[in-house]
Design a protein around this motif. Structure first.
Motif, PDB file in Angstrom:
ATOM      1  N   UNK A  95      27.933  -1.233  42.170  1.00 42.75           N
ATOM      2  CA  UNK A  95      27.691  -2.667  42.297  1.00 42.75           C
ATOM      3  C   UNK A  95      28.185  -3.182  43.644  1.00 42.75           C
ATOM      4  N   UNK A  96      29.357  -2.734  44.065  1.00 45.58           N
ATOM      5  CA  UNK A  96      29.894  -3.180  45.351  1.00 45.58           C
ATOM      6  C   UNK A  96      28.977  -2.780  46.500  1.00 45.58           C
ATOM      7  N   UNK A  97      28.372  -1.590  46.403  1.00 42.05           N
ATOM      8  CA  UNK A  97      27.485  -1.135  47.478  1.00 42.05           C
ATOM      9  C   UNK A  97      26.221  -1.969  47.535  1.00 42.05           C
ATOM     10  N   UNK A  98      25.743  -2.435  46.399  1.00 39.31           N
ATOM     11  CA  UNK A  98      24.513  -3.217  46.369  1.00 39.31           C
ATOM     12  C   UNK A  98      24.683  -4.603  46.978  1.00 39.31           C
ATOM     13  N   UNK A  99      25.921  -5.083  47.085  1.00 38.59           N
ATOM     14  CA  UNK A  99      26.150  -6.396  47.704  1.00 38.59           C
ATOM     15  C   UNK A  99      26.907  -6.269  49.023  1.00 38.59           C
ATOM     16  N   UNK A 100      27.045  -5.053  49.519  1.00 37.03           N
ATOM     17  CA  UNK A 100      27.751  -4.872  50.798  1.00 37.03           C
ATOM     18  C   UNK A 100      26.875  -5.389  51.932  1.00 37.03           C
ATOM     19  N   UNK A 101      27.449  -6.248  52.748  1.00 30.53           N
ATOM     20  CA  UNK A 101      26.719  -6.809  53.883  1.00 30.53           C
ATOM     21  C   UNK A 101      27.311  -6.311  55.191  1.00 30.53           C
TER      22      UNK A 101
END
Length: 355
Positions: A95-101
């Motif tokens: 999940x964290x990777x999918x929202x990493x900017x």
């Protein structure tokens, strides 16, 4: 993480992501008999291992389902939604990777290209920013989803090396910059996904027009007031600082003739549909006769949405620098659009073009 590692990780996660999305969509359309237990957004972010900004971005992207707080208070997260996300095999890193900017420098490093080339790709519309912040000089700093950059690397590897295609070079030499436009388009589409109420959908379309254009399309001041009242906002609202709010207000407005025309057309089509469902309230009207409840968030598309025209394709990458003409007769949904003269007359475009 290099571009090769990102591509490999993206391919491995694709099937898993599709599976979790299907589960989330099924849960979102389930109507429980009793209200589900919820937790505050801050607690949900903590349990999901996300910073608050990451959590809000995940909600904006539709990765985390939320529900309105009691009495219209701040959004809350169903406990079963938190449990579902925590049970994902890739939790918490997935999940964290999918929202990493990432910004320009980190995005260029991720793709294995120079920062100058990354900027050219972004300006040409090949990659789209998902959010922004203001630096100490109040300049806009665009941020991009790392996951989308990895997808772009898989989809368009030829744009990461070699000569820039002629069409793209022509656009960039003419000063084109699609970053704000692409951010605006994605923002509007995500807000439209959150509501099925025709007046609220028309209000979303209206956010891209300045007051002068809006008054030309929506001549009735009571309809304009109603659009302002029912306009949906992102779940967690706009940036808090005055400078950020002012900047967002500027970035939300279409600023190129073809985009302005497209927004006017879609607003006109949306208004036609909204008026058929129910009129906007006017002073002295019977409130109950003039209004109807919007569809519930569990079924955002209970009403059929109005036909919409797709925006012009943002980038002729290879051969031509000329934007394609809009469809002549039909919308992408197959619904025949109004005749060109009639629609342009209603839009007031002819009067504006004649000076």
């Amino acid at each position: 993480m290099t571009v090769k590692e990102a591509i490999r990780a993206h391919a491995e996660d694709a099937q898993q992501i599709r599976g979790t999305d299907e589960i989330r969509d099924e849960a979102a359309h389930t109507s429980p008999e009793a209200p589900a237990a919820t937790v505050a957004a801050g607690r949900a972010a903590q349990e999901l291992g996300l910073r608050r900004s990451e959590f809000e971005l995940a909600v904006h992207l539709g990765l985390i389902a939320v529900t309105a707080g009691p009495g219209g208070g701040r959004p809350r997260v169903p406990e079963r939604e938190v449990a579902r996300l925590r049970e994902d095999p890739g939790f918490p890193d997935g999940l964290a990777e999918r929202v990493r900017t990432v910004g320009t420098a980190d995005g260029a490093a991720l793709l294995g290209i120079a920062a100058a080339r990354f900027t050219r790709l972004a300006r040409a519309g090949c990659v789209s920013p998902v959010t922004f912040y203001l630096n100490r000089y109040r300049a806009v700093v665009w941020l991009y989803l790392a996951d989308e950059l990895a997808s772009f690397a898989v989809r368009e590897p030829e744009l990461l090396a070699g000569r820039t295609p002629l069409g793209m070079r022509t656009m960039l030499e003419a000063g084109a910059d699609r970053r704000a436009r692409n951010w605006r388009t994605q923002r509007i589409e995500r807000l439209l996904d959150r509501t099925g109420d025709p007046w609220a959908r028309a209000a979303v379309e209206a956010t891209a027009l300045d007051p002068a254009h809006l008054a030309e399309v929506v001549e009735d001041p009571y309809e304009r007031a109603y659009l302002a009242r029912v306009r949906p906002e992102p779940v967690f609202g706009r940036p808090g600082s005055v400078a950020a709010r002012e900047t967002m207000g500027e970035l939300m407005l279409a600023d190129e003739p073809d985009e302005i025309l497209w927004r006017r057309i879609n607003l006109t089509l949306g208004l036609d549909h909204a008026r058929e469902v129910r009129p906007a309230p006017h002073p002295g009207d019977d409130h109950e006769a003039r209004t109807a409840p919007a569809p519930s968030s569990a079924q955002p598309h209970a009403l059929s949405p109005a036909p919409r025209l797709a925006p012009p394709r943002p980038l002729p990458v290879v051969k031509s620098a000329t934007l394609p003409s809009p469809p002549a007769e039909h919308t992408p949904t197959g619904v025949r659009k109004p005749g060109r003269k009639r629609l342009l007359t209603r839009l007031g475009w002819g009067r504006r073009s004649d000076g």
